[in-house]
Scaffold this motif. Structure first.
Motif, mmCIF file in Angstrom:
data_model
loop_
_atom_site.group_PDB
_atom_site.id
_atom_site.type_symbol
_atom_site.label_atom_id
_atom_site.label_comp_id
_atom_site.label_asym_id
_atom_site.label_seq_id
_atom_site.Cartn_x
_atom_site.Cartn_y
_atom_site.Cartn_z
ATOM 1 N N TYR A 78 7.675 6.334 -13.775
ATOM 2 C CA TYR A 78 7.526 5.785 -12.241
ATOM 3 C C TYR A 78 7.161 4.335 -12.395
ATOM 4 O O TYR A 78 6.470 3.697 -13.492
ATOM 5 C CB TYR A 78 6.170 6.548 -11.728
ATOM 6 C CG TYR A 78 6.020 7.742 -11.881
ATOM 7 C CD1 TYR A 78 6.650 8.840 -10.930
ATOM 8 C CD2 TYR A 78 5.121 8.238 -12.808
ATOM 9 C CE1 TYR A 78 6.619 10.099 -11.396
ATOM 10 C CE2 TYR A 78 4.943 9.843 -13.089
ATOM 11 C CZ TYR A 78 5.991 10.578 -12.242
ATOM 12 O OH TYR A 78 5.712 12.004 -12.366
ATOM 13 N N TRP A 130 5.530 1.349 -10.002
ATOM 14 C CA TRP A 130 4.720 1.440 -8.901
ATOM 15 C C TRP A 130 4.683 0.126 -8.301
ATOM 16 O O TRP A 130 4.445 -0.667 -9.145
ATOM 17 C CB TRP A 130 3.357 1.801 -9.203
ATOM 18 C CG TRP A 130 2.305 1.733 -8.217
ATOM 19 C CD1 TRP A 130 1.502 0.203 -7.872
ATOM 20 C CD2 TRP A 130 1.346 2.585 -7.609
ATOM 21 N NE1 TRP A 130 0.521 0.747 -7.008
ATOM 22 C CE2 TRP A 130 0.424 2.091 -6.893
ATOM 23 C CE3 TRP A 130 1.394 4.013 -7.631
ATOM 24 C CZ2 TRP A 130 -0.325 2.818 -6.018
ATOM 25 C CZ3 TRP A 130 0.538 4.795 -6.719
ATOM 26 C CH2 TRP A 130 -0.355 4.203 -6.141
ATOM 27 N N GLY A 154 2.709 -2.200 -5.626
ATOM 28 C CA GLY A 154 1.503 -1.842 -4.949
ATOM 29 C C GLY A 154 0.867 -3.034 -4.325
ATOM 30 O O GLY A 154 1.478 -4.482 -4.979
ATOM 31 N N ALA A 201 -3.399 1.304 -9.356
ATOM 32 C CA ALA A 201 -2.215 2.426 -9.682
ATOM 33 C C ALA A 201 -2.533 3.610 -10.236
ATOM 34 O O ALA A 201 -2.663 4.662 -9.889
ATOM 35 C CB ALA A 201 -1.086 1.504 -9.977
ATOM 36 N N VAL A 249 2.827 4.851 -16.044
ATOM 37 C CA VAL A 249 3.395 4.169 -14.671
ATOM 38 C C VAL A 249 3.477 2.679 -15.158
ATOM 39 O O VAL A 249 2.637 1.955 -15.572
ATOM 40 C CB VAL A 249 2.095 4.022 -13.589
ATOM 41 C CG1 VAL A 249 2.475 3.722 -12.231
ATOM 42 C CG2 VAL A 249 1.442 5.412 -13.600
ATOM 43 N N VAL A 278 4.046 -1.098 -13.506
ATOM 44 C CA VAL A 278 3.219 -1.538 -12.377
ATOM 45 C C VAL A 278 3.437 -3.001 -12.098
ATOM 46 O O VAL A 278 3.529 -3.876 -12.778
ATOM 47 C CB VAL A 278 1.692 -1.399 -12.559
ATOM 48 C CG1 VAL A 278 0.938 -1.874 -11.264
ATOM 49 C CG2 VAL A 278 1.356 0.191 -12.608
ATOM 50 N N ASN A 315 2.115 -5.870 -1.322
ATOM 51 C CA ASN A 315 3.116 -4.981 -1.711
ATOM 52 C C ASN A 315 4.664 -5.298 -0.928
ATOM 53 O O ASN A 315 5.227 -4.421 -0.333
ATOM 54 C CB ASN A 315 2.805 -3.471 -1.605
ATOM 55 C CG ASN A 315 2.282 -2.981 -0.485
ATOM 56 O OD1 ASN A 315 1.165 -3.034 -0.227
ATOM 57 N ND2 ASN A 315 3.074 -2.633 0.591
ATOM 58 N N ILE A 352 7.888 3.741 -6.501
ATOM 59 C CA ILE A 352 6.902 3.964 -5.422
ATOM 60 C C ILE A 352 6.493 2.663 -4.536
ATOM 61 O O ILE A 352 6.047 2.027 -5.421
ATOM 62 C CB ILE A 352 5.875 4.628 -5.964
ATOM 63 C CG1 ILE A 352 6.101 6.178 -6.529
ATOM 64 C CG2 ILE A 352 4.589 4.584 -4.891
ATOM 65 C CD1 ILE A 352 5.053 6.634 -7.582
ATOM 66 N N CYS A 377 3.794 1.603 -2.723
ATOM 67 C CA CYS A 377 2.296 1.975 -2.196
ATOM 68 C C CYS A 377 1.676 1.021 -1.359
ATOM 69 O O CYS A 377 0.982 -0.043 -1.923
ATOM 70 C CB CYS A 377 1.712 2.742 -3.235
ATOM 71 S SG CYS A 377 0.199 3.588 -2.594
#
Ligand code: CO
Length: 204
Positions: free
Chosen positions: A37, A39, A41, A49, A60, A62, A68, A94, A96
């Motif tokens: 993943y 992320w 954010g 996260a 993850v 990040v 974001n 993702i 978020c």
């Protein structure tokens, strides 16, 4: 004497706790990372996260910034996306957002905040793109809606990067997700904004 000694103390406790459960954890993880993943954010301290999805180090990749936001000329964010997609071969990106986002609130208001107002312009653009959708809502509902619309906009921006476009052209499996997090109850919500190919990118 180290400065911020208590943080180093907490770090030792944390590392020891993990090693007690799994003595090889750090030595195994140090050999490679293979997160599934990416992320993207908000920098907000209340939206960490890994903790939100209860995943350990290594799971993850990040990138976080204020509200974001994925800007097509942001070399920092684009470099993170490229490394994640081309080198780490993540299968999911993702985006978020979170309700109660200070960046979103600031973009909705007309006060001056200095340099950051240039960054927040991107969120003011999201307001402009969706102008008709805020009518009749009270201020808090407008803010919640903008937090969600901002996530959707950034999902589209990620999909339109050359990085994701090229991955799809090569027939690679790569999904871009839009999620939102509530700092009031710790719960994530899927905005059902998942995009897996060009045909699914929403036309505004
Ligand atoms: Co925020």
């Amino acid at each position: 004497m180290k400065t911020l000694k208590y943080l180093f103390d907490r770090n030792r406790e944390w590392a020891n706790t993990i090693k007690e459960e799994d003595p090889a954890f750090f030595s195994e993880l140090s050999k490679q990372q293979s997160p599934e993943y990416l992320w993207i954010g908000c920098s907000d301290s209340r939206v960490p996260a890994n903790q939100i999805v209860n995943l350990p180090p290594g799971e993850v990749f990040v990138h976080r910034n204020i509200a974001n936001v994925v800007v097509h000329t942001d070399l920092n964010c684009l470099s993170v996306i490229q490394f994640a997609v081309d080198v780490l071969k993540v299968k999911h990106i993702i985006i978020c957002g979170h309700y109660g986002c200070g960046g979103i609130r600031a973009a909705m208001e007309d006060q001056e905040h200095g340099l950051i107002d240039n960054w927040l312009r991107h969120i003011k653009d999201v307001i402009r793109f969706n102008a008709g959708r805020f009518e009749g809502l009270d201020h808090e509902d407008k803010l919640d809606l903008l937090c969600e619309l901002n996530v959707r906009e950034q999902v589209t921006n990620v999909c339109n990067t050359t990085i994701v476009q090229n991955a799809w052209k090569q027939g690679r499996e790569l999904s871009v997700h839009g999620w939102i997090y509530s700092i009031q109850n710790g719960i994530l919500k899927d905005l059902d904004a998942c995009i897996t190919c060009n045909d699914e990118i929403p036309v505004r």
